[in-house]
Design a protein around this motif. Sequence first.
Motif, mmCIF file in Angstrom:
data_model
loop_
_atom_site.group_PDB
_atom_site.id
_atom_site.type_symbol
_atom_site.label_atom_id
_atom_site.label_comp_id
_atom_site.label_asym_id
_atom_site.label_seq_id
_atom_site.Cartn_x
_atom_site.Cartn_y
_atom_site.Cartn_z
ATOM 1 N N UNK A 1 -0.490 -14.299 63.412
ATOM 2 C CA UNK A 1 -0.704 -14.666 62.030
ATOM 3 C C UNK A 1 -2.182 -14.591 61.641
ATOM 4 N N UNK A 2 -3.052 -14.535 62.648
ATOM 5 C CA UNK A 2 -4.492 -14.552 62.372
ATOM 6 C C UNK A 2 -4.920 -13.390 61.474
ATOM 7 N N UNK A 3 -4.460 -12.158 61.721
ATOM 8 C CA UNK A 3 -4.892 -11.068 60.832
ATOM 9 C C UNK A 3 -4.514 -11.311 59.370
ATOM 10 N N UNK A 4 -3.304 -11.803 59.121
ATOM 11 C CA UNK A 4 -2.890 -12.087 57.741
ATOM 12 C C UNK A 4 -3.752 -13.194 57.138
ATOM 13 N N UNK A 5 -4.011 -14.217 57.929
ATOM 14 C CA UNK A 5 -4.835 -15.340 57.493
ATOM 15 C C UNK A 5 -6.219 -14.852 57.061
ATOM 16 N N UNK A 6 -6.837 -14.024 57.886
ATOM 17 C CA UNK A 6 -8.174 -13.492 57.577
ATOM 18 C C UNK A 6 -8.132 -12.617 56.327
ATOM 19 N N UNK A 7 -7.133 -11.772 56.221
ATOM 20 C CA UNK A 7 -6.999 -10.898 55.041
ATOM 21 C C UNK A 7 -6.851 -11.726 53.777
ATOM 22 N N UNK A 8 -6.054 -12.782 53.839
ATOM 23 C CA UNK A 8 -5.891 -13.649 52.662
ATOM 24 C C UNK A 8 -7.221 -14.284 52.250
#
Length: 131
Positions: free
Chosen positions: A1-8
């Motif tokens: 989930x970290x990549x999505x979190x950073x993108x958000x």
Amino acid sequence: MIPFFVIFIINRCFEWALITFIIAGITDGIDGLLARITHQRTELGAYRDPIADKLLLFSAFITLAIVEIIPSWLVVIVVTRDIIILVGFLVMVLTSYHPEIHPSLLSKMTTAFQIVTVALVLLSGYYPSFK
């Protein structure tokens, strides 16, 4: 989930970043609870779980500093503390001392404060009047 979190965060979609952060926390808690209830705690899990937690928190602090929402000095303090702990742990392992991992109350409190800090920052980004 970290990549999505950073993108958000990069896209300043703080509502989605907060939701992702909460989901990551809930699933981490459920994973730990299930491991305890079913007596399936493993040495690998004892290493992996705190590493995953730290990766999420590091990503949060670093990304929030990059988009200039939190001060960079705060990131330096948070990351440096954990790097010092990691280096100490690696020195013990390299000297053939294999410590058991038992987080102290202070360590758990520090992590809790870091989580609350990230959540409040994301809330203030989503609700500007929250500041």
